[in-house]
Scaffold this active site. Structure first.
Site, PDB file in Angstrom:
ATOM      1  N   GLU A 169     -24.645 -41.658  13.122  1.00 27.90           N
ATOM      2  CA  GLU A 169     -26.057 -41.950  12.870  1.00 27.90           C
ATOM      3  C   GLU A 169     -26.737 -42.460  14.135  1.00 27.90           C
ATOM      4  O   GLU A 169     -27.481 -43.448  14.131  1.00 27.90           O
ATOM      5  CB  GLU A 169     -26.209 -42.926  11.700  1.00 27.90           C
ATOM      6  CG  GLU A 169     -25.644 -42.356  10.399  1.00 27.90           C
ATOM      7  CD  GLU A 169     -25.704 -43.313   9.219  1.00 27.90           C
ATOM      8  OE1 GLU A 169     -26.268 -44.418   9.365  1.00 27.90           O
ATOM      9  OE2 GLU A 169     -25.169 -42.964   8.150  1.00 27.90           O
ATOM     10  N   GLU A 261     -21.801 -37.358   5.913  1.00 27.86           N
ATOM     11  CA  GLU A 261     -21.888 -38.330   4.822  1.00 27.86           C
ATOM     12  C   GLU A 261     -22.958 -37.858   3.852  1.00 27.86           C
ATOM     13  O   GLU A 261     -24.016 -37.388   4.260  1.00 27.86           O
ATOM     14  CB  GLU A 261     -22.305 -39.721   5.312  1.00 27.86           C
ATOM     15  CG  GLU A 261     -21.305 -40.471   6.125  1.00 27.86           C
ATOM     16  CD  GLU A 261     -21.818 -41.864   6.503  1.00 27.86           C
ATOM     17  OE1 GLU A 261     -22.682 -42.411   5.757  1.00 27.86           O
ATOM     18  OE2 GLU A 261     -21.382 -42.394   7.528  1.00 27.86           O
TER      19      GLU A 261
END
Length: 319
Positions: A169, A261
């Protein structure tokens, strides 16, 4: 489309996995599940509902961070660390079954910090200084890199390929590695790549970049696969095509794409019908996988029974 590893010294098992992923692209998707504890209740539910296991299992490395300050940690931090301890044993067991392994590292800041110091709000660690030789931040950064390399080395020695997703991320500022912007996150990743391939010869790693934005992209020469994380509304199963196409802003066809994810599993009918070529998805742990709050038993059963989805039982011998 065949894809060569970005690490020119990669072991043959890395090439085998990359070739397999290229072969299934647009034809199948690997089922995947993240776990964080020794009990792995997420896998237990999948097995109970579907009679199968995912092809890919994710393991968390947060408790293996060298700079965890337990003496000042709050109860939530202590609980997460303690529940995660020893889980590399589970990764070895999974590898022994021939399943694909991916690691996520919520890296407690290498210097200072409090509680869950992988969050930028809990540390003053300067990621820019981590890239500057001679600074205390750089020394701490190298210390942690070396410590993690020693944990990864046995997987290399046993020729176990690992889907390695560091600095995940990277587009956000919520983790310390993204707090100073996209360029800094990119250089941290590039530094690790060179350090692990050149100094530590970790030639079993398949390098996965994890950001959906063009800013700060590490470059095609530094990653084998690009990925993104996403958390759609509960039960909103689809092929997530818009999210897939957005990754083409980052790089072109030369890289495969993965959902690293997700809170919501995809719909295999949609994937097949619209030819949305995700390589794998990995459902996150906790309620996303342990209850029906986000994914119903029926949706799970449908996906794992679908011929488009690859489970552990259907995975060929890759290493």
């Amino acid at each position: 489309m065949k894809r060569e590893a970005v690490n020119k010294n990669a072991i043959k098992e890395v090439e085998t996995v990359l070739n397999y992923l290229a072969d299934i692209e647009g034809k199948h998707i690997l089922t995947g599940q993240h776990t964080q504890t020794m009990e792995q209740p997420e896998l237990c539910r999948i097995r109970e509902i579907t009679g199968k296991y995912p092809a890919l299992c994710g393991f968390e490395l947060l408790s293996y961070s060298p700079n965890i300050r337990l003496e000042t940690a709050d109860e939530a931090c202590l609980k997460e660390v303690r529940e995660n301890e020893g889980t590399l044993q589970k990764a070895w067991e999974w590898a022994g079954r021939g399943g694909l392994v991916t690691f996520t590292w919520h890296w407690f800041s290498p210097l200072g910090g409090r509680d869950k110091s992988f969050y930028s709000r809990n540390t003053e660690f300067d990621a820019n200084k981590a890239l500057v030789k001679g600074t205390k931040e750089h020394t701490a950064f190298l210390h942690d890199l070396d410590a993690m390399a020693e944990l990864l080395r046995p997987f290399c020695e046993k020729h176990v390929p690992v889907l390695w997703r560091p600095f995940h991320e990277a587009e956000g500022d919520w983790f310390w590695w993204g707090a100073f912007g996209a360029d800094t996150a990119r250089e941290l990743y590039r530094f690790m790549f060179r350090y692990y391939t050149q100094k530590h010869s970790l030639n079993n790693l398949i390098w996965v970049w994890n950001s959906p934005v063009p800013a700060g992209y590490v470059g095609d020469e530094y990653c084998d696969i690009i990925s993104r994380d996403m958390y759609p509304p509960a039960h909103a199963h689809s092929d997530f095509r818009k999210a897939y196409l957005e990754l083409f802003r980052v790089t072109g066809e030369q890289k495969g794409r993965a959902i690293a994810e997700t809170g919501i599993i995809p719909d295999a009918d949609w994937l097949e019908r619209y030819h949305t070529k995700w390589l794998w998805y990995m459902t996150w742990s906790g309620d996303f996988a342990r209850t029906q709050k986000w994914n119903s038993d029926a949706a799970l059963r449908k996906l794992y029974a679908h011929p488009y989805a690859v489970t552990l039982e259907e995975l060929p011998g890759l290493y």
